[in-house]
Design an enzyme around this catalytic site. Structure first.
Site, PDB file in Angstrom:
ATOM      1  N   ASP A 201       0.893   6.555   7.065  1.00 37.79           N
ATOM      2  CA  ASP A 201       0.142   7.290   6.043  1.00 37.79           C
ATOM      3  C   ASP A 201      -0.563   8.499   6.662  1.00 37.79           C
ATOM      4  OD1 ASP A 201      -1.455   8.051   3.892  1.00 37.79           O
ATOM      5  OD2 ASP A 201      -2.687   6.242   3.909  1.00 37.79           O
TER       6      ASP A 201
ATOM      7  N   SER B  27       1.203   8.908  -2.837  1.00 36.42           N
ATOM      8  CA  SER B  27      -0.240   8.679  -2.928  1.00 36.42           C
ATOM      9  C   SER B  27      -0.814   9.508  -4.073  1.00 36.42           C
ATOM     10  CB  SER B  27      -0.919   9.084  -1.626  1.00 36.42           C
ATOM     11  OG  SER B  27      -2.319   9.166  -1.852  1.00 36.42           O
TER      12      SER B  27
ATOM     13  N   ASP C  98      -5.653   5.302  -2.907  1.00 36.18           N
ATOM     14  CA  ASP C  98      -6.634   5.456  -1.831  1.00 36.18           C
ATOM     15  C   ASP C  98      -8.043   5.239  -2.358  1.00 36.18           C
ATOM     16  OD1 ASP C  98      -5.086   6.235   0.547  1.00 36.18           O
ATOM     17  OD2 ASP C  98      -4.442   7.902  -0.719  1.00 36.18           O
TER      18      ASP C  98
ATOM     19  N   HIS D 278       0.744   4.342  -3.961  1.00 33.60           N
ATOM     20  CA  HIS D 278      -0.349   4.206  -2.992  1.00 33.60           C
ATOM     21  C   HIS D 278      -1.653   4.698  -3.623  1.00 33.60           C
ATOM     22  CE1 HIS D 278      -1.829   3.871   1.173  1.00 33.60           C
ATOM     23  NE2 HIS D 278      -2.477   5.003   0.969  1.00 33.60           N
TER      24      HIS D 278
ATOM     25  N   MET E 124     -11.900   5.156  -1.484  1.00 34.05           N
ATOM     26  CA  MET E 124     -12.840   5.665  -0.466  1.00 34.05           C
ATOM     27  C   MET E 124     -14.260   5.547  -0.994  1.00 34.05           C
ATOM     28  SD  MET E 124     -10.891   9.129   0.711  1.00 34.05           S
ATOM     29  CE  MET E 124      -9.102   9.207   0.875  1.00 34.05           C
TER      30      MET E 124
ATOM     31  N   HIS F  25      -5.238   0.973  -0.600  1.00 32.95           N
ATOM     32  CA  HIS F  25      -5.666   1.215   0.776  1.00 32.95           C
ATOM     33  C   HIS F  25      -7.182   1.356   0.747  1.00 32.95           C
ATOM     34  CE1 HIS F  25      -5.629   4.511   4.193  1.00 32.95           C
ATOM     35  NE2 HIS F  25      -6.295   3.432   4.542  1.00 32.95           N
TER      36      HIS F  25
ATOM     37  N   MET G  89     -10.523   2.173   2.108  1.00 33.29           N
ATOM     38  CA  MET G  89     -11.260   2.891   3.157  1.00 33.29           C
ATOM     39  C   MET G  89     -12.735   2.746   2.821  1.00 33.29           C
ATOM     40  SD  MET G  89      -8.693   6.138   3.379  1.00 33.29           S
ATOM     41  CE  MET G  89      -7.948   5.714   1.799  1.00 33.29           C
TER      42      MET G  89
ATOM     43  N   MET H   6      -2.313   4.812  10.453  1.00 34.53           N
ATOM     44  CA  MET H   6      -2.777   6.126   9.986  1.00 34.53           C
ATOM     45  C   MET H   6      -2.259   7.206  10.936  1.00 34.53           C
ATOM     46  SD  MET H   6      -4.381   5.565   7.226  1.00 34.53           S
ATOM     47  CE  MET H   6      -4.740   7.307   6.958  1.00 34.53           C
TER      48      MET H   6
HETATM   49  C1  DX5 Z   1      -5.829   9.802   3.675  1.00 38.72           C
HETATM   50  C2  DX5 Z   1      -5.132   8.872   2.724  1.00 38.72           C
HETATM   51  C3  DX5 Z   1      -3.722   9.212   2.453  1.00 38.72           C
HETATM   52  C4  DX5 Z   1      -3.498  10.549   1.782  1.00 38.72           C
HETATM   53  C5  DX5 Z   1      -2.226  11.097   2.339  1.00 38.72           C
HETATM   54  O1  DX5 Z   1      -7.027   9.237   4.053  1.00 38.72           O
HETATM   55  O2  DX5 Z   1      -5.148   7.546   3.229  1.00 38.72           O
HETATM   56  O3  DX5 Z   1      -3.061   8.186   1.722  1.00 38.72           O
HETATM   57  O4  DX5 Z   1      -3.386  10.468   0.396  1.00 38.72           O
HETATM   58  O5  DX5 Z   1      -2.065  12.379   1.885  1.00 38.72           O
HETATM   59  P1  DX5 Z   1      -1.043  13.390   2.600  1.00 38.72           P
HETATM   60  O6  DX5 Z   1       0.327  12.790   2.485  1.00 38.72           O
HETATM   61  O7  DX5 Z   1      -1.222  14.641   1.834  1.00 38.72           O
HETATM   62  O8  DX5 Z   1      -1.467  13.496   4.049  1.00 38.72           O
HETATM   63 ZN    ZN Z   2      -3.874   6.039   2.187  1.00 38.64          ZN
END
Ligand code: DX5
Ligand code: ZN
Length: 227
Positions: free
Chosen positions: A180, A13, A40, A38, A42, A71, A73, A142
């Site tokens: 994840d 990620s 993220d 990956h 947000m 992903h 969010m 998650m």
């Molecule tokens: C959290 C994200 C993850 C995050 C994971 O909301 O969806 O993808 O990057 O990071 P680690 O592996 O550090 O928990």
């Molecule tokens: Zn993620």
């Protein structure tokens, strides 16, 4: 029908990478043999953090041949899911908790040419997916509350992986199971043994002294889980 791919996939990620050096990070991931990147997304509403959007995905697309796994969010993911595919995402996942019309959104992602995934927060049971089997290509479970990297793994997700794997076998549905949050050498083998095919890892890769070694270590643990 093979329900699981031959190799488990590691999906580093980039949330934990240096955002000023994303091109270099992608080159490192590619030469280290990561399976998927990956990404993220947000929005500060579905989760309490803001990261990046379509223009950054389009820029990443120009820097790597690796599949980009976005992903989302965000609230109202149906408004943006196809735009992420058009920006270059190969996989797009949408939170079940954010979308009352998941069937329609998954269909739109597939029609746009990407793999469609459903994400479940830690408190959302896998059984809520039974009437969507066949409509998604992967499920992202998650193992932290979404919003931030570097949080602690919630061990109860292992049981969710087992139950989702059983659903997959029972329905003969070849979807992937992705996990994840808080993934590390402490849990990677167990997760794959439980039925996970793809593990996301942020801090365990990018905050390691040598990210390439960290990728190889996690991949070795995943192979051990398969054996
Ligand atoms: C959290 C994200 C993850 C995050 C994971 O909301 O969806 O993808 O990057 O990071 P680690 O592996 O550090 O928990
Ligand atoms: Zn993620």
């Amino acid at each position: 029908m093979a329900l699981r791919p031959d190799d488990a996939l590691l999906a580093p990620s980039i949330l934990s990478a240096d955002f000023a050096r994303l091109g270099e990070s992608l080159a490192m991931l590619e030469s280290a043999g990561a399976g998927v990147v990956h990404v993220d997304v947000m929005d500060g509403r579905f989760v309490p953090n803001i990261t990046l959007g379509m223009p950054v995905v389009a820029a990443l697309r120009k820097c790597t041949r690796l599949p980009l796994d976005c992903h989302l969010m965000i609230v109202e993911p149906s408004r943006y899911a196809v735009a992420f595919v058009e920006a270059g995402a190969d996989w797009v996942s949408v939170h079940q908790e954010a979308d009352p019309h998941l069937h329609r959104t998954l269909d739109a992602i597939r029609k746009a040419g990407a793999k469609a995934g459903v994400v479940l927060n830690p408190g959302t049971p896998v059984e809520t997916l039974t009437d969507l089997v066949g409509d998604f290509d992967f499920v992202l479970l998650m193992s932290v509350n979404p919003g931030f990297g570097g949080q602690s793994f919630i061990p109860r997700v292992l049981d969710k992986v087992v139950r989702l794997d059983a659903l997959r076998t029972q329905r003969q549905a070849p979807f992937l199971i992705q996990v994840d949050g808080g993934v590390s050498l402490n849990n990677a083998a167990d997760l794959v043994r439980a039925g996970a095919d793809c593990l996301v890892a942020g801090n365990a890769v990018f905050k390691a002294g040598d990210p390439t070694d960290a990728i190889h270590g996690l991949q070795a643990a995943m192979r051990q889980g398969r054996a």
